[in-house]
Scaffold this motif. Structure first.
Motif, PDB file in Angstrom:
ATOM      1  N   THR A  32      -7.424 -39.911 -22.324  1.00 42.83           N
ATOM      2  CA  THR A  32      -8.129 -41.000 -21.640  1.00 42.83           C
ATOM      3  C   THR A  32      -7.769 -41.021 -20.159  1.00 42.83           C
ATOM      4  O   THR A  32      -8.643 -41.201 -19.294  1.00 42.83           O
ATOM      5  CB  THR A  32      -7.754 -42.345 -22.289  1.00 42.83           C
ATOM      6  N   TRP A  33      -6.484 -40.831 -19.863  1.00 40.00           N
ATOM      7  CA  TRP A  33      -6.024 -40.803 -18.469  1.00 40.00           C
ATOM      8  C   TRP A  33      -6.693 -39.668 -17.703  1.00 40.00           C
ATOM      9  O   TRP A  33      -7.088 -39.827 -16.549  1.00 40.00           O
ATOM     10  CB  TRP A  33      -4.509 -40.660 -18.463  1.00 40.00           C
ATOM     11  N   MET A  34      -6.838 -38.526 -18.359  1.00 43.06           N
ATOM     12  CA  MET A  34      -7.461 -37.374 -17.703  1.00 43.06           C
ATOM     13  C   MET A  34      -8.911 -37.681 -17.328  1.00 43.06           C
ATOM     14  O   MET A  34      -9.356 -37.405 -16.207  1.00 43.06           O
ATOM     15  CB  MET A  34      -7.411 -36.154 -18.626  1.00 43.06           C
ATOM     16  N   TYR A  35      -9.677 -38.273 -18.253  1.00 39.85           N
ATOM     17  CA  TYR A  35     -11.081 -38.560 -17.969  1.00 39.85           C
ATOM     18  C   TYR A  35     -11.231 -39.641 -16.897  1.00 39.85           C
ATOM     19  O   TYR A  35     -12.246 -39.677 -16.193  1.00 39.85           O
ATOM     20  CB  TYR A  35     -11.792 -39.001 -19.253  1.00 39.85           C
ATOM     21  N   ALA A  36     -10.220 -40.506 -16.763  1.00 41.24           N
ATOM     22  CA  ALA A  36     -10.290 -41.577 -15.766  1.00 41.24           C
ATOM     23  C   ALA A  36      -9.764 -41.144 -14.406  1.00 41.24           C
ATOM     24  O   ALA A  36      -9.837 -41.919 -13.452  1.00 41.24           O
ATOM     25  CB  ALA A  36      -9.487 -42.786 -16.255  1.00 41.24           C
ATOM     26  N   SER A  37      -9.256 -39.915 -14.292  1.00 42.25           N
ATOM     27  CA  SER A  37      -8.603 -39.486 -13.052  1.00 42.25           C
ATOM     28  C   SER A  37      -9.439 -38.523 -12.221  1.00 42.25           C
ATOM     29  O   SER A  37      -8.982 -38.045 -11.192  1.00 42.25           O
ATOM     30  CB  SER A  37      -7.255 -38.828 -13.390  1.00 42.25           C
ATOM     31  N   GLY A  38     -10.625 -38.211 -12.682  1.00 44.87           N
ATOM     32  CA  GLY A  38     -11.482 -37.329 -11.893  1.00 44.87           C
ATOM     33  C   GLY A  38     -11.056 -35.876 -11.921  1.00 44.87           C
ATOM     34  O   GLY A  38     -11.173 -35.176 -10.917  1.00 44.87           O
ATOM     35  N   VAL A  39     -10.571 -35.415 -13.058  1.00 44.09           N
ATOM     36  CA  VAL A  39     -10.196 -34.008 -13.177  1.00 44.09           C
ATOM     37  C   VAL A  39     -11.437 -33.126 -13.115  1.00 44.09           C
ATOM     38  O   VAL A  39     -11.438 -32.093 -12.445  1.00 44.09           O
ATOM     39  CB  VAL A  39      -9.426 -33.755 -14.497  1.00 44.09           C
TER      40      VAL A  39
END
Length: 309
Positions: A225-232
């Motif tokens: 979830t953090w990855m998708y919210a961080s603009g990777v």
């Protein structure tokens, strides 16, 4: 003979009668005893960690070598795994979902590769921290050493792995027309700050993981979830055009996004300052200081409880 025995017994019983009214704490103080495994003061704890610095480095290197020892390609997987992830994400997000809209192909591919490599650094440090105590209970219970050595060494292991991977990151940047320049030096302070942040995060979650081992099963969902919210895989500002500005601000100010964007800014010529949130370096330093120090103190406060129970 009987007089001698009587005097000896009297001499032996006198100290016992003097200690009879003392509490355990008072007895310990009187005879210079201390609690086994008690938490040292913070300054002393830092000194103990510094004294174990060679162990921390050797342990991190050993873990790095052992990580892929059973695989035929060995250490190549350190680079191959994030590259394969980048390929999968490019096929899905870049080609199918067009997540790179607003960026040319020559910008989006380095953007994606750098995002994945840099985020993986934080993700793996966090996952290793959660398992640091439960995964090394034999070592924790057998030897006396500062327990913070374990999550710190795992963060160091992930830093070494990232440094090997940066060779590929530099190669991708050059392959798409981004040649070495003074701005590339900004990668050094960025990764130092990210390492401090990662270590503090690993320490905080090491304490949580020691108390609740099942947390390790939940972490993949949280980090995804953090990855998708961080603009990777996409530009946050581009993807959220037309949405309330505060949403993009919150997502851009999260630490994973900040460290990724600073690396992209340093290495990609066409990824200019307009893609960075205001006061980006202040936030980068702030996250590192707050989480680095806070995570360390939080872990230290439970030092005497690790490995027990």
């Amino acid at each position: 003979m009987s007089d001698t025995t009587h005097d000896g017994a009297l001499a032996t019983s006198r100290p016992l009668s003097e200690d009879a009214g003392l509490s355990p704490a008072e007895l310990a103080g009187k005879y210079g005893l201390s609690v086994s495994g008690a938490r040292p003061r913070l300054g002393e704890y830092v000194r103990q960690l510094w004294g174990r610095r060679h162990f921390i480095m050797a342990f991190s290197r050993a873990k790095l070598v052992a990580q892929y020892s059973q695989a035929k390609l060995g250490q190549i997987w350190q680079v191959a795994t994030p590259l394969l992830n980048a390929l999968v994400y490019y096929l899905i997000f870049g080609l199918i979902l067009n997540a790179g809209r607003g960026m040319e192909k020559g910008v989006y591919i380095p953007f994606l590769v750098m995002g994945i490599f840099v985020f993986t650094f934080t993700q793996n440090s966090l996952m290793a921290g959660v398992r640091a105590i439960p995964g090394n209970l034999g070592l924790v219970r057998a030897l006396h050493f500062p327990r913070a050595s374990l999550p710190i060494s795992f963060s160091m292991q992930q830093l070494q792995q990232l440094l090997y991977s940066m060779i590929v990151v530099f190669a991708v940047a050059i392959a798409f027309g981004n040649y070495p320049s003074p701005s590339w030096l900004l990668v050094i302070p960025t990764l130092v700050l990210q390492f401090v942040f990662n270590t503090g995060l690993a320490l905080a979650f090491a304490r949580a993981g020691a108390k609740t081992p099942d947390l390790a099963q939940l972490m993949p969902f949280l980090t995804r979830t953090w990855m998708y919210a961080s603009g990777v895989m996409f530009s946050i500002s581009e993807m959220l055009k037309g949405k309330p500005a505060w949403i993009a601000d919150v997502l851009q100010w999260n630490p994973a996004a900040i460290y990724m964007d600073l690396v992209r800014f340093a290495l990609i010529d066409d990824y200019g300052a307009k893609n960075l949130p205001p006061h980006v370096w202040g936030f980068a330093v702030g996250w590192a200081v707050v989480i680095g120090i806070g995570g360390f103190v939080y872990f230290w406060k439970a030092e005497e409880r690790y490995g027990r129970g």
